[in-house]
Design an enzyme around this catalytic site. Structure first.
Site, mmCIF file in Angstrom:
data_model
loop_
_atom_site.group_PDB
_atom_site.id
_atom_site.type_symbol
_atom_site.label_atom_id
_atom_site.label_comp_id
_atom_site.label_asym_id
_atom_site.label_seq_id
_atom_site.Cartn_x
_atom_site.Cartn_y
_atom_site.Cartn_z
ATOM 1 N N GLY A 129 3.874 -7.395 -70.615
ATOM 2 C CA GLY A 129 4.746 -6.667 -71.732
ATOM 3 C C GLY A 129 3.841 -6.958 -72.909
ATOM 4 O O GLY A 129 3.943 -7.848 -73.635
ATOM 5 N N ARG A 164 14.565 -30.026 -66.383
ATOM 6 C CA ARG A 164 13.178 -29.518 -67.207
ATOM 7 C C ARG A 164 13.430 -28.258 -67.802
ATOM 8 O O ARG A 164 14.465 -27.388 -67.662
ATOM 9 C CB ARG A 164 12.144 -28.959 -66.159
ATOM 10 C CG ARG A 164 11.276 -30.312 -65.629
ATOM 11 C CD ARG A 164 10.272 -29.950 -64.655
ATOM 12 N NE ARG A 164 9.660 -31.254 -64.271
ATOM 13 C CZ ARG A 164 8.838 -31.289 -62.993
ATOM 14 N NH1 ARG A 164 8.816 -30.417 -62.270
ATOM 15 N NH2 ARG A 164 8.279 -32.236 -62.765
ATOM 16 N N GLU A 220 4.206 -11.410 -72.610
ATOM 17 C CA GLU A 220 2.792 -11.955 -73.124
ATOM 18 C C GLU A 220 2.349 -11.315 -74.505
ATOM 19 O O GLU A 220 1.363 -12.156 -75.146
ATOM 20 C CB GLU A 220 1.696 -11.302 -71.991
ATOM 21 C CG GLU A 220 1.656 -9.883 -72.066
ATOM 22 C CD GLU A 220 0.834 -9.151 -71.182
ATOM 23 O OE1 GLU A 220 -0.006 -9.631 -70.693
ATOM 24 O OE2 GLU A 220 1.040 -7.963 -70.836
ATOM 25 N N GLU A 270 0.355 5.109 -71.351
ATOM 26 C CA GLU A 270 -0.146 5.692 -72.565
ATOM 27 C C GLU A 270 -1.472 5.851 -72.684
ATOM 28 O O GLU A 270 -2.040 7.101 -73.340
ATOM 29 C CB GLU A 270 0.364 4.743 -73.775
ATOM 30 C CG GLU A 270 -0.050 3.266 -73.648
ATOM 31 C CD GLU A 270 -0.236 2.733 -74.812
ATOM 32 O OE1 GLU A 270 -0.498 1.300 -74.823
ATOM 33 O OE2 GLU A 270 -0.627 3.124 -76.033
ATOM 34 N N GLN A 321 3.657 -9.181 -60.710
ATOM 35 C CA GLN A 321 4.647 -8.201 -61.053
ATOM 36 C C GLN A 321 4.189 -6.872 -60.954
ATOM 37 O O GLN A 321 5.059 -5.932 -60.892
ATOM 38 C CB GLN A 321 4.840 -8.193 -62.561
ATOM 39 C CG GLN A 321 5.627 -9.592 -63.242
ATOM 40 C CD GLN A 321 5.110 -10.073 -64.667
ATOM 41 O OE1 GLN A 321 6.065 -9.581 -65.499
ATOM 42 N NE2 GLN A 321 4.251 -10.705 -64.978
ATOM 43 N N ARG A 322 2.875 -6.361 -60.756
ATOM 44 C CA ARG A 322 2.480 -5.239 -60.357
ATOM 45 C C ARG A 322 1.931 -5.031 -58.882
ATOM 46 O O ARG A 322 2.039 -3.825 -58.578
ATOM 47 C CB ARG A 322 1.101 -5.264 -61.154
ATOM 48 C CG ARG A 322 1.221 -4.467 -62.725
ATOM 49 C CD ARG A 322 0.249 -4.091 -63.100
ATOM 50 N NE ARG A 322 -0.980 -4.098 -62.743
ATOM 51 C CZ ARG A 322 -2.324 -4.445 -63.713
ATOM 52 N NH1 ARG A 322 -1.903 -4.345 -64.866
ATOM 53 N NH2 ARG A 322 -3.520 -4.452 -63.253
ATOM 54 N N ASP A 370 5.556 -1.600 -67.683
ATOM 55 C CA ASP A 370 5.908 -2.016 -68.861
ATOM 56 C C ASP A 370 7.163 -1.197 -69.497
ATOM 57 O O ASP A 370 7.946 -1.597 -70.353
ATOM 58 C CB ASP A 370 4.992 -1.941 -70.063
ATOM 59 C CG ASP A 370 3.659 -2.874 -69.768
ATOM 60 O OD1 ASP A 370 4.107 -3.820 -68.918
ATOM 61 O OD2 ASP A 370 2.611 -2.931 -70.210
ATOM 62 N N GLY A 377 -3.625 0.401 -65.232
ATOM 63 C CA GLY A 377 -3.120 -0.607 -64.447
ATOM 64 C C GLY A 377 -2.514 -0.094 -63.203
ATOM 65 O O GLY A 377 -1.507 0.795 -63.583
ATOM 66 N N ARG A 383 7.601 -27.197 -68.010
ATOM 67 C CA ARG A 383 6.610 -26.576 -67.039
ATOM 68 C C ARG A 383 6.618 -25.016 -67.317
ATOM 69 O O ARG A 383 7.443 -24.275 -67.929
ATOM 70 C CB ARG A 383 7.100 -26.792 -65.657
ATOM 71 C CG ARG A 383 6.991 -28.194 -65.296
ATOM 72 C CD ARG A 383 5.683 -28.753 -65.070
ATOM 73 N NE ARG A 383 5.525 -29.772 -64.378
ATOM 74 C CZ ARG A 383 5.517 -31.059 -64.943
ATOM 75 N NH1 ARG A 383 5.789 -31.296 -66.377
ATOM 76 N NH2 ARG A 383 5.572 -32.213 -64.330
#
Ligand code: F6P
Length: 342
Positions: free
Chosen positions: A170, A162, A222, A103, A274-275, A127, A10, A266
């Site tokens: 992650g 809310r 995630e 990794e 994030q990337r 990560d 990634g 929500r």
């Protein structure tokens, strides 16, 4: 000497800063030829290589992504992938390879080193889950994105009374959730390391209501899992390194919270925001130091090693050790985050 550099796995902000540093010091200080290998290990298998000079790296420091492209190719899964790599190294008279990755990419680097390839690794991943280094570059940018998103979500959550569930990346480690969550003042943080109890999350939301806080911000990695069911995945397909595509835990959680508490909820999935984009100053500096460290290690013959950050010094660590196991969230850090739950 002729040195190849590749970026695999990634992408992550700071890859171009590493390439720039390797090329700059490699050419001006050591007099090396530097070759850019396209699309990670795939480019080395296929012989997709471009020469890199000082002009090719001009202006790339603040750019996200990677000028070399990337892929999740595992040459050990391709027919005669390793043989083809040896053939391309001879064809291009490449003496050594700098592999920038996480990794998976560095796991391949460690195995290729055992097969005689001269390789130096650079730890990259948003990560922050690589062992033997205090930080990987890209992580600081990712947590800055999370922290800014939480600031924005706070104001709208408060206005509408809310619950906001924010899903962050992650897969196996919750560093982004924990540090992003601490920075953005999350009211609960769920990580892959600690299976969560929905009853406890709802109780904390309730407790906040009772003390007059009519909104809550819940950050979920995630790869987080409930105590009583299994991982939430988008598909059953595996990539070349055997990973499923994650995603969906945020929506699961949002629906459950709304059902159990009756509070309007929500869900925001931050995903690849994030990337992407420009690296933070911290990541630019760290990536630059890693790139300089990597070309120095090549010059010093420190092959089979990874550059690492240890107490603000760049140090070599064996690649095999760095990829042996993932670095999961320090329980002491999670205890700090928990002080602010509820
Ligand atoms: O490895 C970094 C990472 O950001 C993981 O947290 C995430 O699961 C994965 O990449 C997703 O990447 P892609 O969508 O590119 O396969």
């Amino acid at each position: 000497m002729r040195i190849g550099i590749l970026t695999g796995g990634g992408d992550c902000p700071g890859l171009n800063a590493v390439i720039r540093a390797v090329v700059r010091k490699g050419i001006t200080h050591y007099g090396y030829d530097i070759l850019g290998i396209k699309n990670g290990w795939l480019g080395l298998v296929e012989g997709k290589v471009v020469p890199l000079d000082l002009n090719s790296i001009s202006g790339i420091l603040p750019r996200g992504g990677t000028i070399l492209g990337t892929s999740r190719t595992n040459p050990f899964k391709l027919e005669d992938g390793v043989g083809k790599i040896h053939a391309q190294l001879s064809r291009f008279e490449m003496d050594a390879v700098i592999a920038v990755g996480g990794e998976d990419t560095l796991g391949v680097a460690a195995k290729l080193h055992e097969k005689g390839v001269k390789v130096v690794g650079v730890p990259k991943t948003i990560d922050n889950d690589l062992s033997c280094t205090d930080y990987t570059f890209g992580f600081d940018t990712a947590i800055s994105v999370v922290s800014e998103a939480l600031d924005r979500l706070h104001t709208t959550a408060e206005a509408h009374h809310r619950v906001m569930v924010v899903e962050v990346m992650g897969r196996h480690a919750g560093w982004i959730a924990v540090e992003g969550g601490i920075a953005g003042g999350a009211d609960y943080i769920l990580t892959p390391e600690v299976p969560f109890d929905l009853g406890d999350i709802c109780a904390q939301i309730q407790r906040r209501r009772e003390r007059g806080k009519e909104f809550s911000i819940i950050v979920v990695a995630e790869g987080a899992q409930p105590e009583d069911t299994s991982l939430s995945t988008q598909t059953e397909d595996l990539d070349a390194f055997g990973h499923v595509r994650l995603g969906g835990i945020g929506n699961f959680l949002g629906a459950e919270i709304e059902k159990r508490t009756g509070y309007e909820t929500r869900v925001t999935v931050l995903g690849h925001t994030q990337r992407g984009g420009s690296p933070t100053a911290f990541d630019r500096v760290l990536a630059t130091r890693y790139g300089i460290g990597a070309i120095d290690f090549v010059h010093q013959g420190k092959f089979g090693q990874m550059v690492s950050l240890q107490g603000n010094k760049i140090r070599p660590v064996p690649l095999a050790e760095a990829v042996a196991e993932l670095k999961t969230v320090d329980p002491e850090l999670y205890e700090i985050a928990k002080i602010f739950f509820g």
